[in-house]
Design an enzyme around this catalytic site. Structure first.
Site, short mmCIF file in Angstrom:
data_model
loop_
_atom_site.label_atom_id
_atom_site.label_comp_id
_atom_site.label_asym_id
_atom_site.label_seq_id
_atom_site.Cartn_x
_atom_site.Cartn_y
_atom_site.Cartn_z
CG HIS A 290 -74.75 42.31 -5.51
ND1 HIS A 290 -76.04 42.81 -5.60
CD2 HIS A 290 -74.72 41.60 -4.36
CE1 HIS A 290 -76.74 42.43 -4.56
NE2 HIS A 290 -75.97 41.67 -3.79
CG HIS B 165 -72.89 37.59 -2.49
ND1 HIS B 165 -72.75 38.36 -1.36
CD2 HIS B 165 -74.10 37.91 -3.02
CE1 HIS B 165 -73.84 39.10 -1.21
NE2 HIS B 165 -74.67 38.85 -2.21
#
Length: 138
Positions: A101, A103
């Site tokens: 992932h 950010h």
């Protein structure tokens, strides 16, 4: 392919509700439930990959396009002064959920968000030597 035990797979594929701000066939972008700053978003691949070393090239390229699109929206809607794009690979680097992932953290002049590190330096020739070793490993 998804991992039935992975919380981010479940969120990315809509099995767990989220505050979704973007979705396409490969990604879902959500607001982080524990944001560093209001508007902090996570770019989640829908297919499970452990970290950046585990992603297909075409998907990695698309991730950067998604990041750019979301960053432009953040700048417009939040009137932020900048945005951090961060990705952590491995626990030592701060990865706590082992599903790749990214950010996106909106930033403002003099905000309270810190991403500190102590800077180092290279001895004469050390940077070129290390660059050659890394280049050879590609």
């Amino acid at each position: 392919m998804t991992d039935s035990n992975c919380i981010f797979c479940k969120i990315a594929n809509g099995d767990i509700p989220s505050a979704t701000i973007y979705e396409d066939d490969l990604f879902r972008v959500i607001l982080d439930i524990s944001p560093a700053m209001k508007g902090h978003a996570l770019i989640l691949p829908k297919n499970h990959c452990h970290d950046l070393t585990d992603i297909e090239e075409a998907t990695a390229a698309k991730a950067l396009l998604v990041a750019s699109k979301v960053e432009k929206a953040m700048m417009k809607v939040l009137s932020c002064d900048g945005v951090n794009l961060l990705q952590n690979t491995g626990a030592a680097a701060g990865q706590s959920v082992f599903h790749l992932h990214f950010h996106l953290i909106p930033r403002y002049e003099n905000d309270s968000v810190t991403i500190p590190w102590t800077t180092l330096s290279y001895a004469d020739g050390e940077a070129n030597e290390l660059a050659a070793k890394l280049k050879a490993a590609l």
